[in-house]
Design a protein around this motif. Structure first.
Motif, PDB file in Angstrom:
ATOM      1  N   GLU A  57     -75.868 -67.770 -15.012  1.00 47.00           N
ATOM      2  CA  GLU A  57     -75.542 -68.634 -16.154  1.00 47.00           C
ATOM      3  C   GLU A  57     -75.659 -67.851 -17.460  1.00 47.00           C
ATOM      4  O   GLU A  57     -74.810 -67.997 -18.353  1.00 47.00           O
ATOM      5  CB  GLU A  57     -76.482 -69.838 -16.184  1.00 47.00           C
ATOM      6  N   LYS A  58     -76.685 -67.020 -17.578  1.00 46.44           N
ATOM      7  CA  LYS A  58     -76.871 -66.214 -18.794  1.00 46.44           C
ATOM      8  C   LYS A  58     -75.715 -65.235 -18.987  1.00 46.44           C
ATOM      9  O   LYS A  58     -75.212 -65.063 -20.096  1.00 46.44           O
ATOM     10  CB  LYS A  58     -78.196 -65.450 -18.725  1.00 46.44           C
ATOM     11  N   VAL A  59     -75.318 -64.597 -17.903  1.00 41.27           N
ATOM     12  CA  VAL A  59     -74.214 -63.624 -17.973  1.00 41.27           C
ATOM     13  C   VAL A  59     -72.933 -64.318 -18.423  1.00 41.27           C
ATOM     14  O   VAL A  59     -72.237 -63.837 -19.326  1.00 41.27           O
ATOM     15  CB  VAL A  59     -74.006 -62.924 -16.610  1.00 41.27           C
ATOM     16  N   LEU A  60     -72.606 -65.441 -17.812  1.00 47.20           N
ATOM     17  CA  LEU A  60     -71.375 -66.146 -18.174  1.00 47.20           C
ATOM     18  C   LEU A  60     -71.434 -66.669 -19.606  1.00 47.20           C
ATOM     19  O   LEU A  60     -70.431 -66.629 -20.327  1.00 47.20           O
ATOM     20  CB  LEU A  60     -71.108 -67.290 -17.195  1.00 47.20           C
ATOM     21  N   SER A  61     -72.600 -67.123 -20.037  1.00 46.40           N
ATOM     22  CA  SER A  61     -72.746 -67.593 -21.423  1.00 46.40           C
ATOM     23  C   SER A  61     -72.566 -66.435 -22.398  1.00 46.40           C
ATOM     24  O   SER A  61     -71.950 -66.593 -23.454  1.00 46.40           O
ATOM     25  CB  SER A  61     -74.120 -68.234 -21.622  1.00 46.40           C
ATOM     26  N   PHE A  67     -68.464 -72.858 -17.564  1.00 44.55           N
ATOM     27  CA  PHE A  67     -68.678 -72.843 -16.124  1.00 44.55           C
ATOM     28  C   PHE A  67     -69.333 -74.130 -15.657  1.00 44.55           C
ATOM     29  O   PHE A  67     -69.863 -74.903 -16.456  1.00 44.55           O
ATOM     30  CB  PHE A  67     -69.540 -71.642 -15.719  1.00 44.55           C
ATOM     31  N   ILE A  68     -69.271 -74.321 -14.341  1.00 44.53           N
ATOM     32  CA  ILE A  68     -69.922 -75.456 -13.700  1.00 44.53           C
ATOM     33  C   ILE A  68     -70.575 -74.950 -12.425  1.00 44.53           C
ATOM     34  O   ILE A  68     -70.041 -74.067 -11.749  1.00 44.53           O
ATOM     35  CB  ILE A  68     -68.909 -76.594 -13.392  1.00 44.53           C
ATOM     36  N   LYS A  69     -71.735 -75.508 -12.127  1.00 46.44           N
ATOM     37  CA  LYS A  69     -72.442 -75.171 -10.885  1.00 46.44           C
ATOM     38  C   LYS A  69     -72.041 -76.201  -9.830  1.00 46.44           C
ATOM     39  O   LYS A  69     -72.060 -77.393 -10.086  1.00 46.44           O
ATOM     40  CB  LYS A  69     -73.949 -75.209 -11.094  1.00 46.44           C
ATOM     41  N   THR A  70     -71.665 -75.714  -8.667  1.00 46.33           N
ATOM     42  CA  THR A  70     -71.222 -76.586  -7.586  1.00 46.33           C
ATOM     43  C   THR A  70     -71.944 -76.219  -6.298  1.00 46.33           C
ATOM     44  O   THR A  70     -71.980 -75.038  -5.929  1.00 46.33           O
ATOM     45  CB  THR A  70     -69.694 -76.430  -7.366  1.00 46.33           C
ATOM     46  N   PHE A 102     -62.213 -71.449 -16.954  1.00 44.19           N
ATOM     47  CA  PHE A 102     -63.366 -72.199 -16.474  1.00 44.19           C
ATOM     48  C   PHE A 102     -63.809 -71.572 -15.150  1.00 44.19           C
ATOM     49  O   PHE A 102     -63.003 -71.439 -14.233  1.00 44.19           O
ATOM     50  CB  PHE A 102     -62.957 -73.656 -16.277  1.00 44.19           C
ATOM     51  N   ILE A 103     -65.076 -71.199 -15.054  1.00 45.06           N
ATOM     52  CA  ILE A 103     -65.602 -70.525 -13.861  1.00 45.06           C
ATOM     53  C   ILE A 103     -66.416 -71.520 -13.036  1.00 45.06           C
ATOM     54  O   ILE A 103     -67.220 -72.274 -13.576  1.00 45.06           O
ATOM     55  CB  ILE A 103     -66.513 -69.328 -14.240  1.00 45.06           C
ATOM     56  N   LYS A 104     -66.208 -71.492 -11.735  1.00 46.18           N
ATOM     57  CA  LYS A 104     -66.943 -72.356 -10.815  1.00 46.18           C
ATOM     58  C   LYS A 104     -67.964 -71.501 -10.070  1.00 46.18           C
ATOM     59  O   LYS A 104     -67.596 -70.543  -9.385  1.00 46.18           O
ATOM     60  CB  LYS A 104     -65.949 -72.989  -9.839  1.00 46.18           C
ATOM     61  N   LEU A 105     -69.254 -71.825 -10.242  1.00 45.72           N
ATOM     62  CA  LEU A 105     -70.333 -71.125  -9.538  1.00 45.72           C
ATOM     63  C   LEU A 105     -70.699 -71.921  -8.291  1.00 45.72           C
ATOM     64  O   LEU A 105     -71.079 -73.087  -8.393  1.00 45.72           O
ATOM     65  CB  LEU A 105     -71.582 -71.015 -10.423  1.00 45.72           C
TER      66      LEU A 105
END
Length: 173
Positions: A57-61, A67-70, A102-105
């Motif tokens: 999350e820190k890297v993507l921010s 992004f969203i966590k799934t 938009f990135i999906k984690l």
């Protein structure tokens, strides 16, 4: 050859041929230039598979990705993974994308891991049951083959004895 290099080469070719002022070549050059302009601001998605979720999350921010966590669906391939680790991203790490992508984690919690481990155990049980079934079938085939071979052998012996008697009777006459 990457898309960027290929588009660069096409741009060079198109630029060289524009001097000839062919309408088809001009249209092709325009398309190539438009694509080059469109992709000049693209960024690569960081490869964060295997990274703890909080760090990802820190890297993507840091790169200003949304992004969203799934949660992942339970799957055998996750049975030996750890919780709260990035299992996959969509788009994949290393992909060149527009900066507003938009990135999906995708990650697993303890429930997903437990369900995945149960799937793995079930698969192992099914495989063992199939092996046992195959063994029983092979033993049955072997026993049947032995029995049939014995019957055939008995018939062959009987026929040889019968044939031998006829032969001896014929020679006696």
């Amino acid at each position: 050859m990457s898309k960027g290099k290929m588009l660069g080469k096409l741009t060079q070719i198109a630029a060289g041929s524009i001097l000839g002022s062919d309408p088809v070549e001009e249209a092709a050059a325009k398309i190539v230039n438009d694509q080059m302009d469109k992709r000049k601001d693209y960024v690569k998605v960081p490869d964060i598979v295997g990274v703890p979720l909080a760090d990802a999350e820190k890297v993507l921010s840091k790169y200003q990705f949304k992004f969203i966590k799934t949660l992942a669906d339970p799957d055998i391939k996750y049975a030996n993974k750890r919780t709260d680790i990035v299992l996959a991203t969509k788009p994949k790490g290393g992909s060149s994308v527009p900066p507003n992508t938009f990135i999906k984690l995708i990650y697993a919690d303890q429930e997903v891991l437990t369900a995945s481990q149960l799937q793995l155990k079930d698969k192992a049980i099914q495989q063992n049951a199939q092996k046992e079934s195959n063994k029983l079938l092979m033993h049955k085939l072997l026993d049947t083959s032995k029995s049939q071979a014995g019957k055939f052998s008995d018939k062959l012996k009987f026929n040889l004895k019968s044939h031998g008697k006829h032969s001896s009777q014929e020679t006696d006459s």
